[in-house]
Write a protein that holds these residues in place. Structure first.
Motif, PDB file in Angstrom:
ATOM      1  N   VAL A   1      11.825  95.061  62.481  1.00 52.42           N
ATOM      2  CA  VAL A   1      11.708  94.630  61.251  1.00 52.42           C
ATOM      3  C   VAL A   1      10.514  95.679  60.538  1.00 52.42           C
ATOM      4  O   VAL A   1       9.513  95.372  61.295  1.00 52.42           O
TER       5      VAL A   1
ATOM      6  N   GLY B   1       8.299  81.852  58.355  1.00 54.16           N
ATOM      7  CA  GLY B   1       8.665  83.000  58.711  1.00 54.16           C
ATOM      8  C   GLY B   1       7.897  83.154  60.200  1.00 54.16           C
ATOM      9  O   GLY B   1       7.718  83.089  61.155  1.00 54.16           O
TER      10      GLY B   1
ATOM     11  N   GLU C   1      13.592  81.283  53.715  1.00 51.90           N
ATOM     12  CA  GLU C   1      13.042  81.297  54.404  1.00 51.90           C
ATOM     13  C   GLU C   1      13.675  80.694  55.728  1.00 51.90           C
ATOM     14  O   GLU C   1      13.861  79.082  56.094  1.00 51.90           O
TER      15      GLU C   1
ATOM     16  N   GLY D   1      12.285  86.738  55.415  1.00 48.80           N
ATOM     17  CA  GLY D   1      13.281  86.928  54.428  1.00 48.80           C
ATOM     18  C   GLY D   1      13.276  85.776  52.733  1.00 48.80           C
ATOM     19  O   GLY D   1      13.147  84.568  53.422  1.00 48.80           O
ATOM     20  N   ASP D   2      14.101  85.901  51.989  1.00 53.04           N
ATOM     21  CA  ASP D   2      13.925  85.201  50.774  1.00 53.04           C
ATOM     22  C   ASP D   2      15.182  84.145  51.634  1.00 53.04           C
ATOM     23  O   ASP D   2      15.669  84.118  52.376  1.00 53.04           O
TER      24      ASP D   2
ATOM     25  N   LYS E   1       7.870  85.701  49.323  1.00 52.30           N
ATOM     26  CA  LYS E   1       7.824  86.956  49.787  1.00 52.30           C
ATOM     27  C   LYS E   1       7.019  88.422  48.486  1.00 52.30           C
ATOM     28  O   LYS E   1       6.481  89.182  49.184  1.00 52.30           O
TER      29      LYS E   1
ATOM     30  N   ASN F   1       5.581  92.106  56.628  1.00 53.57           N
ATOM     31  CA  ASN F   1       5.816  92.873  54.859  1.00 53.57           C
ATOM     32  C   ASN F   1       4.636  91.252  54.496  1.00 53.57           C
ATOM     33  O   ASN F   1       5.258  90.601  54.750  1.00 53.57           O
TER      34      ASN F   1
END
Length: 303
Positions: free
Chosen positions: A125, A195, A190, A187-188, A158, A128
């Motif tokens: 992935v 994370g 958690e 990710g939204d 995030k 971010n």
């Protein structure tokens, strides 16, 4: 100015001694530990031997000259730099969304290669980098850095990334700002309880804003305005984020509250930040293309 990661607090409080004083408009570089205070260096780390009194440290706090209760602190995130080539994750019984189904804790080291994280199953992935804990001292009692609230704290949003601007309430003289708990990605929700936990550095610009009434905390990036809400239940956090945006529109445009909520029901999005902290956090996202049609800006009147 650089604030090193040996200068941390584990609760945001009006009683914390500032580690530095800066003028409004200053850039400050915060060096951060990961959320475990860098205790985990390999998958061989013993989960039950971690010092749980050293979780979610925030580097700081910094006293911002001229910041007084009732002001807003504008935090412009200029750059996030991750240090190291790996991130840490943990799971454990009774933690996260499905902790009730887990039998034993696990520690996972996630390699970082070519701006991607290599997850279990060789799932790659893109990174971010974001800031999990960021806030100011609350007006009342101290609040653990692991808990989000109206002062900011562990919101785990995030969208708090390089290029975004976070607006926080000033509750005490100097604001007493700090940050930490960087994630290489998240990710939204958690949902595992963490994370990609990493140390790093965050460059911010801290500016005191006078005479601007806002439903804080608020966040903006190049294309979206966000209101943020943290509460004991996800329902209450969702309601708070939505109410804050509706009132922001009604208070700063010619729209009535009923008209504002109609706009939000069609043109915006209610989103989850995290569901695993002592208070849950939601955000309401309003596209700037919509805000522009309403001549709506966080900064107030534009030239």
């Amino acid at each position: 100015m650089k604030i090193t990661k040996d200068q941390v607090v584990y609760a945001m409080s009006r009683d914390n001694t500032p580690v530095a004083t800066v003028s409004s408009g200053s850039e400050v570089l915060f060096e951060t530990c990961d959320c475990f205070s860098d205790q985990i260096t390999s998958a061989d780390a013993v989960f039950n031997e971690l010092d749980w009194q050293r979780i979610n440290p925030a580097t700081g706090p910094v006293y911002v000259e001229g910041a007084e209760p009732g002001d807003a602190l504008k935090v412009s995130i200029k750059k996030i730099t991750l240090t190291g080539q790996q991130a840490v994750m943990v799971t454990a019984p009774q933690l996260g969304v499905i902790g009730d189904e887990l039998d034993a804790p696990t520690v996972t080291i996630v390699p970082i290669e070519n701006d991607h994280a290599v997850l279990p199953g060789n799932v790659r992935v893109p990174l971010n980098p974001m800031v999990g804990v960021i806030g100011v001292a609350p007006a009342g009692e101290a609040i653990s850095c692991g808990t989000p609230d109206s002062h900011g704290g562990n919101m785990d949003c995030k969208m708090i990334t390089a290029g975004s601007t976070l607006w926080l309430p000033v509750n005490v003289p100097g604001a007493l700002f700090g940050l930490g708990d960087l994630h290489a990605a998240m990710g939204d929700g958690e949902v595992s309880v963490c994370g990609l936990e990493v140390p790093g550095e965050v460059l911010v610009e801290l500016t005191v804003v006078k005479n601007r009434k806002l439903p804080l905390p608020m966040l903006e990036n190049s294309d979206t305005l966000f209101t943020l809400g943290s509460a004991k239940t996800l329902d209450d956090a969702a309601s708070m984020a939505t109410r804050n945006m509706a009132h922001f529109i009604a208070d700063n445009t010619s729209l009535t509250l009923a008209e504002a909520i109609n706009v939000l029901s069609i043109a915006g999005d209610l989103q989850i930040c995290q569901v695993v902290d002592p208070l849950k956090t939601c955000r309401y996202a309003l596209p700037k293309t919509v805000a522009a049609q309403l001549s709506l800006h966080i900064e107030g009147e534009q030239a």
